[in-house]
Design a protein around this motif. Structure first.
Motif, PDB file in Angstrom:
ATOM      1  N   LYS A   1       3.825   7.505  -7.256  1.00 57.69           N
ATOM      2  CA  LYS A   1       4.488   8.203  -8.831  1.00 57.69           C
ATOM      3  C   LYS A   1       6.130   7.351  -9.042  1.00 57.69           C
ATOM      4  CE  LYS A   1       5.274  12.309 -10.831  1.00 57.69           C
ATOM      5  NZ  LYS A   1       5.555  13.613 -10.968  1.00 57.69           N
ATOM      6  N   GLU A   2       6.627   7.553  -7.954  1.00 52.72           N
ATOM      7  CA  GLU A   2       8.039   6.836  -8.077  1.00 52.72           C
ATOM      8  C   GLU A   2       8.056   5.456  -8.644  1.00 52.72           C
ATOM      9  OE1 GLU A   2       9.823   7.068  -4.006  1.00 52.72           O
ATOM     10  OE2 GLU A   2       9.759   9.350  -3.946  1.00 52.72           O
TER      11      GLU A   2
ATOM     12  N   ARG B   1       0.802  -1.218   0.262  1.00 54.44           N
ATOM     13  CA  ARG B   1       0.072  -0.123   0.109  1.00 54.44           C
ATOM     14  C   ARG B   1       0.913   1.252  -0.047  1.00 54.44           C
ATOM     15  NH1 ARG B   1      -2.696  -3.609   3.578  1.00 54.44           N
ATOM     16  NH2 ARG B   1      -4.690  -4.030   2.789  1.00 54.44           N
ATOM     17  N   PHE B   2       0.623   2.074  -1.095  1.00 49.07           N
ATOM     18  CA  PHE B   2       1.410   3.259  -0.950  1.00 49.07           C
ATOM     19  C   PHE B   2       1.042   4.290   0.082  1.00 49.07           C
ATOM     20  CE2 PHE B   2       1.336   1.521  -5.407  1.00 49.07           C
ATOM     21  CZ  PHE B   2       2.817   1.569  -5.363  1.00 49.07           C
ATOM     22  N   GLN B   3       2.109   4.689   0.825  1.00 46.96           N
ATOM     23  CA  GLN B   3       1.729   5.743   1.559  1.00 46.96           C
ATOM     24  C   GLN B   3       1.450   7.229   1.275  1.00 46.96           C
ATOM     25  OE1 GLN B   3       1.745   4.636   4.966  1.00 46.96           O
ATOM     26  NE2 GLN B   3       2.005   2.730   4.297  1.00 46.96           N
ATOM     27  N   SER B   4       1.816   7.483  -0.007  1.00 46.45           N
ATOM     28  CA  SER B   4       1.458   8.728  -0.626  1.00 46.45           C
ATOM     29  C   SER B   4       1.504   8.617  -1.900  1.00 46.45           C
ATOM     30  CB  SER B   4       2.554   9.784  -0.121  1.00 46.45           C
ATOM     31  OG  SER B   4       3.994   9.374  -0.668  1.00 46.45           O
ATOM     32  N   GLU B   5       0.871   9.800  -2.635  1.00 43.10           N
ATOM     33  CA  GLU B   5       1.075   9.817  -4.127  1.00 43.10           C
ATOM     34  C   GLU B   5       2.456   9.741  -4.746  1.00 43.10           C
ATOM     35  OE1 GLU B   5      -1.438  10.035  -6.667  1.00 43.10           O
ATOM     36  OE2 GLU B   5      -2.971   9.491  -4.957  1.00 43.10           O
ATOM     37  N   GLN B   6       3.166  10.386  -3.885  1.00 45.85           N
ATOM     38  CA  GLN B   6       4.595  10.610  -4.334  1.00 45.85           C
ATOM     39  C   GLN B   6       5.149   9.086  -4.456  1.00 45.85           C
ATOM     40  OE1 GLN B   6       6.419  12.999  -5.526  1.00 45.85           O
ATOM     41  NE2 GLN B   6       8.236  11.572  -5.833  1.00 45.85           N
ATOM     42  N   GLU B   7       4.982   8.430  -3.648  1.00 45.48           N
ATOM     43  CA  GLU B   7       5.452   6.761  -3.525  1.00 45.48           C
ATOM     44  C   GLU B   7       4.849   5.998  -4.666  1.00 45.48           C
ATOM     45  OE1 GLU B   7       6.311   3.254  -0.153  1.00 45.48           O
ATOM     46  OE2 GLU B   7       4.603   4.531  -0.171  1.00 45.48           O
TER      47      GLU B   7
END
Length: 93
Positions: free
Chosen positions: A81-82, A73-79
């Motif tokens: 996107k990476e 599960r991604f903790q953020s949109e940035q993660e």
């Protein structure tokens, strides 16, 4: 987590051989090695090809997350996107 921390399998080769099989271990990412193994004739019993693999093969980004590779599960949109950028970079060079 690591499979050994959830369910230790011990020596898989020895266990398979105890059932009368002929076991060949190969790099599961090497298609030619798998092909060569399939051509093996065994007088010892059934042939088992044990293909050892790396779940992060070709994906450096996933290797950074090891051992947490399932149910990510991604903790953020940035993660998120990476990861998308890493996949694009490695798939499309």
């Amino acid at each position: 987590g690591a499979m050994a921390s959830v369910l230790g399998l011990g020596n898989v080769v020895a266990k398979l051989m105890a059932f009368g099989t002929h076991v060949i271990e190969v790099d599961g990412h090497d298609v030619e090695a798998i092909q060569r193994a399939t051509e093996t004739q065994s007088a010892e019993g059934a042939l088992v090809i044990l293909a050892r693999t790396n779940p992060c093969q070709g994906m450096d980004y996933l290797d950074q997350r090891r051992p947490k590779l399932h149910y990510v599960r991604f903790q953020s949109e940035q993660e998120a996107k990476e990861l998308e950028e890493a996949v694009r970079k490695q798939l499309y060079f």
